[in-house]
Write a protein that holds these residues in place. Sequence first.
Motif: not given
Length: 143
Positions: A16-36
Motif C-alpha cells: 500500500e502506498p504511503a498516505a499523501a500527508p506523510l509524503v508531503w511532510a517528508a517532501a517539506f522537511g527533506g527539501a529544506l534539509v537538502l537545500v541547506a
Amino acid sequence: MIEWAPLGSGARPVPEPAAAPLVWAAAFGGALVLVAVVNSVAGPGRPGLALTVLSLLAALLGLCARFTAAPGTAILCWLSLNGFAIPPAGTLTWSGRRDALWLGCLLAAAFTGTALARVVHARAAYRRLATAPDPGAPEPGGG
C-alpha cells in the motif's frame, strides 16, 4: 482472464502506498534539509544543483506515494528551491518560464518515481501469482 487466488496460496498483495500527508511532510522537511546542505557545501546561488537534488528527492518520494501526492510533492520542493536556493534567501518570486520549468521538472520526477514503483510492484505481483501453485491442481508425483 482474471483468476482469483486465495491469499493463503502464497500470493502477497501489492504494498500500500504511503498516505499523501506523510509524503508531503517528508517532501517539506527533506527539501529544506537538502537545500541547506547544497547551500552550505556548494555555496548559495546554485539553483541548477539544488533542482537536481530536489528532483531526486521527488522521485524517491514518488516510489512510496500515490499519483495524487505528486503535485503537492512538486510544489513543496519548488517552495524550498525558490525560497532558499535563489538569492535573496527567504523571498518567494515567480519568474515565469524558469519557475514553470522547475515545477514541471519536479512534477515529472515525482510522477516518474510513482509510475516506476507501480510497474515494479505490478510485475512482482504478476510473477508471484504466475509461480504460485494452483490450489486445485493435483500434487506433483502424487498420482
